[in-house]
Scaffold this active site. Structure first.
Site, PDB file in Angstrom:
ATOM      1  N   ILE A 140      33.418  41.330  50.034  1.00 14.23           N
ATOM      2  CA  ILE A 140      33.665  40.080  50.748  1.00 14.23           C
ATOM      3  C   ILE A 140      34.608  39.193  49.946  1.00 14.23           C
ATOM      4  O   ILE A 140      35.499  38.546  50.478  1.00 14.23           O
ATOM      5  CB  ILE A 140      32.348  39.315  51.012  1.00 14.23           C
ATOM      6  CG1 ILE A 140      31.391  40.158  51.849  1.00 14.23           C
ATOM      7  CG2 ILE A 140      32.631  37.989  51.703  1.00 14.23           C
ATOM      8  CD1 ILE A 140      30.018  39.530  52.010  1.00 14.23           C
ATOM      9  N   SER A 197      36.529  35.799  38.833  1.00 14.40           N
ATOM     10  CA  SER A 197      36.642  36.180  37.426  1.00 14.40           C
ATOM     11  C   SER A 197      35.307  36.619  36.837  1.00 14.40           C
ATOM     12  O   SER A 197      35.268  37.375  35.864  1.00 14.40           O
ATOM     13  CB  SER A 197      37.197  35.005  36.615  1.00 14.40           C
ATOM     14  OG  SER A 197      36.380  33.859  36.784  1.00 14.40           O
ATOM     15  N   GLU A 245      31.837  39.836  41.754  1.00 10.56           N
ATOM     16  CA  GLU A 245      32.265  40.099  43.118  1.00 10.56           C
ATOM     17  C   GLU A 245      31.151  39.748  44.091  1.00 10.56           C
ATOM     18  O   GLU A 245      29.978  39.679  43.727  1.00 10.56           O
ATOM     19  CB  GLU A 245      32.634  41.576  43.269  1.00 10.56           C
ATOM     20  CG  GLU A 245      31.476  42.521  42.944  1.00 10.56           C
ATOM     21  CD  GLU A 245      31.897  43.977  42.905  1.00 10.56           C
ATOM     22  OE1 GLU A 245      33.113  44.238  42.919  1.00 10.56           O
ATOM     23  OE2 GLU A 245      30.998  44.847  42.872  1.00 10.56           O
ATOM     24  N   ILE A 246      31.544  39.522  45.344  1.00  7.09           N
ATOM     25  CA  ILE A 246      30.579  39.275  46.408  1.00  7.09           C
ATOM     26  C   ILE A 246      30.715  40.404  47.416  1.00  7.09           C
ATOM     27  O   ILE A 246      31.816  40.677  47.905  1.00  7.09           O
ATOM     28  CB  ILE A 246      30.820  37.919  47.090  1.00  7.09           C
ATOM     29  CG1 ILE A 246      30.766  36.780  46.064  1.00  7.09           C
ATOM     30  CG2 ILE A 246      29.776  37.675  48.179  1.00  7.09           C
ATOM     31  CD1 ILE A 246      31.110  35.421  46.631  1.00  7.09           C
ATOM     32  N   LYS A 290      26.163  38.175  45.373  1.00  2.33           N
ATOM     33  CA  LYS A 290      27.097  37.836  44.290  1.00  2.33           C
ATOM     34  C   LYS A 290      26.633  38.605  43.060  1.00  2.33           C
ATOM     35  O   LYS A 290      25.553  38.352  42.532  1.00  2.33           O
ATOM     36  CB  LYS A 290      27.104  36.333  44.014  1.00  2.33           C
ATOM     37  CG  LYS A 290      28.032  35.942  42.868  1.00  2.33           C
ATOM     38  CD  LYS A 290      27.951  34.457  42.517  1.00  2.33           C
ATOM     39  CE  LYS A 290      28.677  33.608  43.510  1.00  2.33           C
ATOM     40  NZ  LYS A 290      28.777  32.181  43.055  1.00  2.33           N
ATOM     41  N   ASP A 313      33.735  21.365  44.885  1.00  2.00           N
ATOM     42  CA  ASP A 313      34.741  22.369  45.248  1.00  2.00           C
ATOM     43  C   ASP A 313      34.702  22.620  46.751  1.00  2.00           C
ATOM     44  O   ASP A 313      34.756  23.761  47.201  1.00  2.00           O
ATOM     45  CB  ASP A 313      34.505  23.667  44.477  1.00  2.00           C
ATOM     46  CG  ASP A 313      35.728  24.582  44.493  1.00  2.00           C
ATOM     47  OD1 ASP A 313      36.847  24.071  44.733  1.00  2.00           O
ATOM     48  OD2 ASP A 313      35.574  25.790  44.271  1.00  2.00           O
TER      49      ASP A 313
END
Length: 438
Positions: A168, A172, A175-176, A189, A285
């Protein structure tokens, strides 16, 4: 990049001897230049651009002591990433080799945590000491999960089925992926195995889990559990089939005012919940990539990705926090964050304004600028231009209020919700909208 001329600086000091006192506009220009240079040296230290760092230090040697929100110096940043040439340059200009950040970490402690052996040797040769939560002088302790012992959200890795996993997203730290948990599709995640022993990474992971455990709202991505007792560390949330708002806008372009308002209402509801006192959560964010669509019908949105969020206990409703780092994504960043000034939860309101603008216009704010330049442009007082016919006067007025340069003039998300509800009442349904715009 603007810089202060030596002559101007000398003139200011000699005002008592007969030269005129600098005007307020001159002081503002100096402040803008200082903030811009602070941002730049931290950025170039992060990017391993030793030449740019040297140029900035030659113009203003005091920048070697610049600090971000977490009180991290350029030396901290470069040491963590192992940028030898940048660190040598900073040390040459008198950087404090044992400066401590807000967690009392020294640059050497960061280098040790990141296992940068050459950097460790270089810093030690200049008298570097390893202090802080990441350093060798910190007594190592096992990292407990955010809520101790046998908590019901701890998931056994064997329960996760990755046989048909689909990527998905990637970052850094890891990964998801889309996977399955007890037959249900979930988003996982997954922290890279190589980083599962990194204390900084573990600290950030624990913080995000600790935050998500507390959240329950229809417009917030639902946390389901985590793997904290085995490696790799994993965080499991509900899987939303619709993808993110960034991709949706990329495919659809500008939205009708009715759709944009419905989307904005979902975002504002989630953010109102996060900003609820006394436990205020500042997202920091908020951007289209972190707003997810529940399904392909795009009839419901949720706010997600709390990796940069901060939980703050508010003593009174006017509290302002000493948060002055460039945390978040430049294109949606509030000017006070870019300028390393004190800020509060209204940074999220600014980001919301940029998202609402993008939904109506069909393109990111300042799309013709690189992200950093876009943030700098905003910090200099500029705002995106309204071009879409679909941006009604009421929506334009709301956006302008939300991206006000003075954070105290921006409305709260509760006020935004009320405004959006009133605006929604004045808009036709989507299938009638073409009659009004054709």
């Amino acid at each position: 990049m603007s810089s202060d001329s030596p002559a101007a600086g000398d003139g200011g000091e000699q005002a008592a001897a007969g030269t005129s006192v600098p005007s307020p506009s001159y002081d503002k220009q100096k402040e803008k230049a200082r903030v811009s240079r602070t941002s730049l040296i931290l950025w170039h230290a992060h990017q391993n651009d030793a030449a740019a760092v040297r140029k900035l230090l030659e113009e203003d040697p005091t920048l070697v002591h610049a600090r971000d929100y977490d009180k991290r110096t350029p030396l901290h940043v470069a040491s963590l990433h192992g940028w030898i040439d940048v660190v040598k340059c900073l040390l040459e200009f008198g950087a404090d080799v044992n400066a401590q950040d807000r967690w009392k970490n020294t640059p050497l402690a960061d280098a040790e945590g990141a296992r940068k052996q050459k950097m460790i040797e270089l810093l030690k040769s200049h008298g570097g000491l390893s202090y802080g939560q990441n350093g060798s002088h910190f007594e190592p302790k096992p990292v407990p999960p955010p809520i101790p012992k046998k908590c019901d959200w701890e998931i056994e890795p064997a329960e996760l089925d990755f046989s048909n996993a689909a990527m998905i997203g990637k970052g850094s730290f890891g990964e998801i992926v889309k996977a399955y948990w007890r037959g249900t599709p979930v988003a996982v995640k997954r922290i890279l195995p190589s980083l599962s022993d990194d204390r900084l990474v573990i600290q950030d992971f624990r913080h995000e889990v600790d935050l998500l455990v507390k959240l329950r709202h229809p417009n917030i991505v639902q946390f389901l559990g985590a793997v904290t007792e085995r490696k790799p560390l994993m965080l499991i949330t509900e899987y939303l089939r619709g993808g993110d708002l960034h991709q949706y806008l990329k495919e659809k372009g500008g939205l009708t005012p009715t759709t944009a308002v419905n989307f904005a209402l979902d975002i504002a509801r989630g953010m109102t919940y996060l900003h609820n006192e006394p436990n205020v959560i500042i997202h920091r964010d908020l951007k289209p990539r972190n707003v997810l669509l529940v399904n392909s019908s795009a009839d419901h949105l949720k706010v997600g990705d709390f990796g940069l969020s901060k939980l703050i206990k508010v003593q009174n409703s006017h509290d302002v926090y000493k948060m002055t780092g460039e945390t978040g994504s430049y294109r949606y960043m509030a000017p006070e964050v870019f300028k390393h000034r004190r800020y509060d939860k209204k940074v999220d309101v600014f980001s919301f304004a940029m998202i609402l603008y993008e939904m109506l216009e069909g393109e990111p704010p300042f799309a013709n600028h690189e992200p950093y330049e876009a943030a700098k442009h905003v910090s200099d007082g500029h705002r995106p231009t309204f071009r879409s016919k679909g941006c009604t006067p009421d929506l334009r007025e709301l956006i302008v209020k939300c991206w006000d340069a003075d954070m105290n003039q921006r409305p709260s998300f509760l006020d935004i919700l009320k405004r959006l509800e009133k605006i929604k009442e004045t808009l036709p349904s989507d299938h009638h909208w073409g009659l009004f715009t054709s």
